[in-house]
Each structure stands twice: as C-alpha cells, then as structure tokens.
Design an enzyme around this catalytic site. Structure first.
Site, PDB file in Angstrom:
ATOM      1  N   GLU A 109      45.197  42.544  53.369  1.00 13.96           N
ATOM      2  CA  GLU A 109      44.980  42.221  51.960  1.00 13.96           C
ATOM      3  C   GLU A 109      43.530  41.802  51.737  1.00 13.96           C
ATOM      4  OE1 GLU A 109      48.862  41.164  49.860  1.00 13.96           O
ATOM      5  OE2 GLU A 109      48.032  39.320  50.628  1.00 13.96           O
ATOM      6  N   ASN A 120      55.622  39.535  46.455  1.00  9.32           N
ATOM      7  CA  ASN A 120      55.233  38.122  46.576  1.00  9.32           C
ATOM      8  C   ASN A 120      55.134  37.565  45.165  1.00  9.32           C
ATOM      9  OD1 ASN A 120      54.043  35.661  47.002  1.00  9.32           O
ATOM     10  ND2 ASN A 120      52.054  36.475  47.663  1.00  9.32           N
ATOM     11  N   TRP A 121      56.149  36.789  44.798  1.00  9.23           N
ATOM     12  CA  TRP A 121      56.170  36.278  43.422  1.00  9.23           C
ATOM     13  C   TRP A 121      55.184  35.124  43.230  1.00  9.23           C
ATOM     14  CZ3 TRP A 121      61.927  35.988  41.270  1.00  9.23           C
ATOM     15  CH2 TRP A 121      62.411  37.287  41.150  1.00  9.23           C
ATOM     16  N   LYS A 122      54.634  34.620  44.326  1.00 11.81           N
ATOM     17  CA  LYS A 122      53.742  33.448  44.258  1.00 11.81           C
ATOM     18  C   LYS A 122      54.450  32.317  43.486  1.00 11.81           C
ATOM     19  CE  LYS A 122      49.931  36.648  44.463  1.00 11.81           C
ATOM     20  NZ  LYS A 122      48.509  36.836  44.382  1.00 11.81           N
ATOM     21  N   SER A 165      46.423  44.475  44.351  1.00 11.57           N
ATOM     22  CA  SER A 165      46.522  45.210  43.082  1.00 11.57           C
ATOM     23  C   SER A 165      47.223  46.555  43.218  1.00 11.57           C
ATOM     24  CB  SER A 165      45.130  45.372  42.447  1.00 11.57           C
ATOM     25  OG  SER A 165      44.571  44.101  42.167  1.00 11.57           O
ATOM     26  N   GLY A 171      51.875  41.687  44.689  1.00 19.40           N
ATOM     27  CA  GLY A 171      51.870  40.427  43.948  1.00 19.40           C
ATOM     28  C   GLY A 171      52.302  40.655  42.508  1.00 19.40           C
ATOM     29  N   GLY A 172      51.320  40.766  41.611  1.00 20.31           N
ATOM     30  CA  GLY A 172      51.594  40.855  40.172  1.00 20.31           C
ATOM     31  C   GLY A 172      52.663  41.880  39.805  1.00 20.31           C
ATOM     32  N   GLU A 218      45.597  33.013  49.760  1.00 19.79           N
ATOM     33  CA  GLU A 218      45.606  31.870  48.835  1.00 19.79           C
ATOM     34  C   GLU A 218      45.908  30.577  49.582  1.00 19.79           C
ATOM     35  OE1 GLU A 218      48.296  33.549  45.943  1.00 19.79           O
ATOM     36  OE2 GLU A 218      46.724  34.952  45.321  1.00 19.79           O
ATOM     37  N   HIS A 234      48.792  33.931  53.946  1.00 20.21           N
ATOM     38  CA  HIS A 234      48.281  34.538  52.714  1.00 20.21           C
ATOM     39  C   HIS A 234      46.914  33.925  52.399  1.00 20.21           C
ATOM     40  CE1 HIS A 234      47.835  35.742  48.546  1.00 20.21           C
ATOM     41  NE2 HIS A 234      48.754  36.667  48.786  1.00 20.21           N
ATOM     42  N   GLY A 237      44.970  40.323  42.921  1.00 16.51           N
ATOM     43  CA  GLY A 237      45.082  39.788  41.565  1.00 16.51           C
ATOM     44  C   GLY A 237      43.878  40.096  40.692  1.00 16.51           C
TER      45      GLY A 237
END
Ligand code: PEP
Length: 247
Positions: free
Chosen positions: A164, A13-15, A209, A230-231, A94, A92, A170
């Site tokens: 998640e 997930n590149w966001k 993470s 993610g990251g 976010e 998600h 993150g």
C-alpha cells in the site's frame, strides 16, 4: 507455479467508519454474490458481532502482540477469534504513523496472529518522499526484513502481504498498474530469496484508491493477487464489483 494457483483475495478496510446498518446492508447484498476470491471485511471491532454472512470472512484492523492481561484498550488474538475473526490487518500505514508502530512491533503482531491461528494481512508501503528519493525497494525490504526475521517459512506461508503506497491511500491517486506490478514483483522476488515455494504461494494485495473502474487492470498484473480496499469498501455495490474484478 503460475498466478492461477493463488486464490484471489479482496479485503475491505472500513477503518473508523461504518454502523450496524452498513453491516446489515453488507449481510444482505453480499449474500448472493458469487466470486472466486476470498473476501474479507475488516470492520471496527464494535461491529464484528453483526456479520452473519457465509460468503465472506471477517477480520480486525489491528491486534495486540500480547496475551490477555492488563493492556487497556487492546484486543488479543484470542478475543478476535472468539468474535469470529479469521484475519487481522497488521502494520497499516495509518497505525504506523498515528500510533508509531515500528517494523518490529508489526512483525510481533504478525507472529502472534499466525501462532494462534488467524491470518495477518501485513501492510507495507512507502511515502511519496521515499518514492521520489528512489528508495522504494530498500524501504519495503526493511519492513519485510523484520517480518522474515520473526517468522519461519511455514509461518510466513500463512500470511498475506498488502503493498500500500502511502501516497495512494485515500488520496484518489492510484499507483499505475505498472508501478504496482513493479513493487509486487520486487516483493515476490524478495520472498524468492527466502523460499521459492513461499514466493509462489504468498498472496500480495495492492491497496491505494482501488475503485470499481481501476480494479480489473490492477488485479490483472502478474504479481497482484487482489486488493486491500479502503474507501470503496464502504459501499456494498462498489465492493462487490471490485471482488468480481478479482475473478
Ligand atoms: C487502505 O486504507 O488500506 C486503503 C487502501 O484505502 P483507500 O482504498 O481508501 O485508498
């Protein structure tokens, strides 16, 4: 049915990150990767057209529950399919937080995806407050209830679920493999009450993470079928080693 029958799955997930040069880097570096997992990159919609790699699929980070029409700023399943997407992340944390997406709306999005032929990756997971109050299971169950009310067993079998925990997203704070397994087992048990075959077949990803150095232990857990990353999905080398950890 054992874990072995569920094909491992790793989604990035590149966001709101990435560029055409990152797309080119992924096209090149993932071209020669041999991994047993289904691999998906969910990039910003503006980058989707740049991917040209058959070793992974592409997905969206959000989708509308509505048909094409007067909905400024939204993207429909039909549009995402035309852009090459086979998957879409829905719910998600976010988006639940920033856009106020409710359990009902997330379920509507999941339903729309399945009925029009793309696979929703349905995100669930609790905040730290919920965990500390001892309410993880009831919180996650309420998120799943909405989805189970909206989708038939056959439709549910065409979804992927991602657990998640918000406190691990993150933050660099990963759920321990035991904490992840506990909730994954709870989720599979939840689906068991809906339909036994569904429970054995549905893939449940862990997100929060995940890094090259913790992926293997997390993915080795009995009910963890891969990850939503993610990251660490923004660096091809890291993402590749996470995909290989899912083998
Ligand atoms: C995510 O946003 O889905 C996620 C898991 O992020 P990170 O890996 O950076 O914690």
């Amino acid at each position: 049915m054992s874990k072995n029958v569920r094909k491992p799955f790793v989604a990035g997930n590149w966001k709101m990150n990435g560029s055409m040069s990152l797309v080119a880097d992924f096209n090149e570096k993932l071209a020669s990767v041999s991994a047993q997992a289904d691999i998906v990159i969910c990039s910003p919609a503006t980058l989707l057209h740049g991917f040209n790699n058959s070793t992974f699929s592409i997905g969206a980070q959000n989708v509308s529950h509505l048909d094409n029409g007067a909905h400024t700023g939204e993207l429909s399943v039909e549009m995402l399919k035309e852009a090459g997407c086979e998957y879409a992340i829905v719910g998600h944390s976010e988006r639940r937080e920033d856009q106020g997406e409710s359990n009902t709306l997330v379920a509507q999005k999941a339903k729309k995806c399945v009925s029009e032929g793309i696979t929703p990756i349905i995100c669930v997971g609790e905040s730290l407050d919920v965990r500390e109050a001892g309410n993880v299971e009831s919180f996650v169950a309420a998120q799943l209830d909405a989805v189970v009310e909206a989708l038939s067993v056959e439709e549910l079998s065409k979804t992927v679920v991602a657990y998640e925990p918000i406190w691990a997203i993150g933050t660099g704070k990963t759920a321990s493999p035991q904490q992840a397994q506990e909730v994954h087992e709870f989720i599979r048990g939840y689906f068991e009450k809906v339909d036994a075959d569904l429970a054995q077949g549905i893939r449940i990803l862990y997100g929060g993470s995940v890094k090259p150095d913790n992926a293997e232990t997390l993915f080795a857990q009995k009910d963890v079928d891969g990850g939503l990353i993610g990251g660490a999905s923004l660096k091809a080398e890291d993402f590749i080693s996470i995909c290989q950890a899912a083998d």
